[in-house]
Enzyme design. Structure first.
Site, mmCIF file in Angstrom:
data_model
loop_
_atom_site.group_PDB
_atom_site.id
_atom_site.type_symbol
_atom_site.label_atom_id
_atom_site.label_comp_id
_atom_site.label_asym_id
_atom_site.label_seq_id
_atom_site.Cartn_x
_atom_site.Cartn_y
_atom_site.Cartn_z
ATOM 1 C CG ASP A 112 -30.638 -21.719 28.163
ATOM 2 O OD1 ASP A 112 -29.861 -21.598 27.087
ATOM 3 O OD2 ASP A 112 -29.937 -21.102 29.059
ATOM 4 C CG HIS A 137 -23.753 -13.955 31.829
ATOM 5 N ND1 HIS A 137 -24.600 -14.807 32.781
ATOM 6 C CD2 HIS A 137 -23.488 -14.918 30.413
ATOM 7 C CE1 HIS A 137 -25.754 -15.801 32.421
ATOM 8 N NE2 HIS A 137 -24.267 -16.051 31.098
ATOM 9 C CD GLN A 142 -25.244 -29.239 27.062
ATOM 10 O OE1 GLN A 142 -25.076 -29.780 28.093
ATOM 11 N NE2 GLN A 142 -25.522 -27.945 27.233
ATOM 12 N N GLY A 148 -20.255 -22.570 33.268
ATOM 13 C CA GLY A 148 -19.469 -21.658 33.776
ATOM 14 C C GLY A 148 -19.181 -20.711 32.828
ATOM 15 C CE1 TYR A 149 -14.921 -16.808 29.705
ATOM 16 C CE2 TYR A 149 -16.659 -15.415 29.355
ATOM 17 C CZ TYR A 149 -14.773 -15.741 29.105
ATOM 18 O OH TYR A 149 -14.026 -14.319 28.824
ATOM 19 N N GLY A 202 -32.722 -21.222 34.493
ATOM 20 C CA GLY A 202 -32.470 -19.455 34.080
ATOM 21 C C GLY A 202 -34.239 -20.084 32.774
ATOM 22 C CG HIS A 262 -23.905 -18.091 34.855
ATOM 23 N ND1 HIS A 262 -23.038 -17.427 34.349
ATOM 24 C CD2 HIS A 262 -24.861 -19.307 34.327
ATOM 25 C CE1 HIS A 262 -23.377 -18.355 32.552
ATOM 26 N NE2 HIS A 262 -24.035 -19.175 32.785
ATOM 27 C CB SER A 289 -21.152 -17.763 28.518
ATOM 28 O OG SER A 289 -22.127 -18.576 29.258
ATOM 29 N NE ARG A 290 -23.119 -21.621 22.312
ATOM 30 C CZ ARG A 290 -23.860 -21.960 22.969
ATOM 31 N NH1 ARG A 290 -24.681 -21.688 23.362
ATOM 32 N NH2 ARG A 290 -22.975 -23.362 22.504
HETATM 33 P P1 AMP Z 1 -24.617 -23.276 30.801
HETATM 34 O O1 AMP Z 1 -24.137 -22.445 31.665
HETATM 35 O O2 AMP Z 1 -24.660 -21.608 29.461
HETATM 36 O O3 AMP Z 1 -25.312 -23.710 30.525
HETATM 37 O O4 AMP Z 1 -26.474 -22.229 32.141
HETATM 38 C C1 AMP Z 1 -26.942 -21.983 33.233
HETATM 39 C C2 AMP Z 1 -28.011 -21.987 33.857
HETATM 40 O O5 AMP Z 1 -28.171 -20.436 33.542
HETATM 41 C C3 AMP Z 1 -28.705 -22.191 32.886
HETATM 42 O O6 AMP Z 1 -30.234 -22.713 33.688
HETATM 43 C C4 AMP Z 1 -29.623 -20.977 31.617
HETATM 44 O O7 AMP Z 1 -30.988 -20.936 31.696
HETATM 45 C C5 AMP Z 1 -29.267 -19.673 32.578
HETATM 46 N N1 AMP Z 1 -28.623 -19.161 32.370
HETATM 47 C C6 AMP Z 1 -27.968 -18.285 30.940
HETATM 48 N N2 AMP Z 1 -28.081 -17.177 30.647
HETATM 49 C C7 AMP Z 1 -28.512 -16.721 31.973
HETATM 50 C C8 AMP Z 1 -29.449 -15.076 31.614
HETATM 51 N N3 AMP Z 1 -28.611 -14.105 30.752
HETATM 52 N N4 AMP Z 1 -30.400 -15.141 32.992
HETATM 53 C C9 AMP Z 1 -30.481 -15.821 33.232
HETATM 54 N N5 AMP Z 1 -30.896 -17.651 33.181
HETATM 55 C C10 AMP Z 1 -29.447 -17.711 32.517
#
Ligand code: AMP
Length: 292
Positions: A156, A40, A67, A37-38, A153, A43, A192-193
């Site tokens: 990561d 951008h 995690q 969530g949160y 993405g 996502h 998100s950070r």
């Molecule tokens: P998270 O909410 O941070 O767990 O990310 C959810 C998904 O979004 C994961 O597959 C991340 O790799 C992907 N993601 C996060 N930031 C980015 C970004 N800047 N560009 C592309 N994918 C992203």
């Protein structure tokens, strides 16, 4: 789907499984985007891709406690379900799966997925429980959502390699796709950070993407010695205010082990604290990099 039905929000595992089973039985392809969530644009780009590839787009929003290490930012991780659900609806998401901790990890829970070698290096060194939590929650979510494909993405990168390894090793019946990193106009990888950064730290945070750019330039000029690239980036980041290097490494993209030369496909991976915020970024040598 992608039709005019209102977006659905599902909070329980049995309802999610029943819904997905019915979709599968009617021949619909389910494209899944797991998130914490949160949102951008990074996502949202994964969801846009899911919209193109699947008949039904399911996303999950779940800040997965397993995690996070004990000293990490689980409690203060940013959350805004209302805003997220509006954004998801705008990009054509059909279902948000939004489970509680009790739904995901009920009493007596005791099963975890450990992916061995590829999780040991890089983030696995400083975040020892992280990938066990990621692999476990993704395995569980795949069993709940029953997707034909899941989209992650490349931001990561080690996570993507870990999930691909798990899906292959455990013969899970879905395809995994990795999408390029979405960046702010000045190059900072969206995260998100990033909301944790003060204006001065936000400026310093550009050292991650600028390091990738420097490394790409060296590579394009023929440099194949990993040590020389690492040395020049390390010296550069050490001169940037507010930063503390967690790791800067160049690894084989299959094994995630350190390499000394860039003959096989290799990734430059960085984790750098900017103030108290830990940021990551990476570049697979030979690929495009859209940084001005
Ligand atoms: P998270 O909410 O941070 O767990 O990310 C959810 C998904 O979004 C994961 O597959 C991340 O790799 C992907 N993601 C996060 N930031 C980015 C970004 N800047 N560009 C592309 N994918 C992203």
């Amino acid at each position: 789907m992608g039709n005019n039905q209102p977006m659905k929000i599902i909070a329980t595992v049995p309802e999610m499984q029943r819904y997905s089973e019915a979709l599968r039985n009617s021949g619909k392809k389910i494209a899944f985007v797991p998130t914490m969530g949160y949102f951008h644009d990074g996502h949202l780009n994964l969801m846009r891709e899911a919209r193109k590839q699947g008949d039904c787009v399911v996303i999950s929003i779940y800040v997965n406690p397993t995690q996070f290490g004990p000293s990490e930012d689980l409690e203060k991780y940013p959350r805004n379900f209302e805003r997220d659900s509006k954004l998801a609806e705008e990009v054509g998401v059909d279902v948000i799966f939004f489970p509680s901790n009790a739904e995901m990890y009920p009493d007596h829970y005791q099963t975890y997925v450990t992916v061995e070698e590829v999780t040991k290096n890089l983030c696995g060194l400083s975040r020892p429980v992280h990938f066990r939590g990621v692999a476990t929650v993704c395995a569980k979510l795949f069993n709940m959502v029953k997707p034909h494909m899941a989209i992650f993405g490349k931001k990561d990168f080690q996570q993507l390699v870990t999930i691909k390894r798990m899906v292959s090793d455990l013969n899970m019946d879905l395809q995994i796709f990795g999408l390029p990193t979405t960046r702010e106009t000045d190059g900072l990888a969206m995260s998100s950070r990033n909301v944790y950064l003060s204006p001065e730290e936000r400026q310093s945070a550009l050292c991650l993407s600028l390091s990738l750019k420097k490394a790409k330039e060296s590579y394009d000029q023929g440099e194949r010695d990993a040590g020389r690239i690492l040395e020049s980036i390390t010296n550069y980041i050490k001169g940037i205010p507010f930063t503390r290097i967690d790791y800067i490494k160049i690894c084989d993209t299959t094994t995630m082990q350190d390499v000394s030369s860039l003959e096989k496909e290799s990734v430059l991976a960085l984790a750098v604290f900017v103030g108290s915020t830990r940021l990551i970024d990476n570049y697979v040598f030979g690929e495009e990099l859209n940084i001005e």
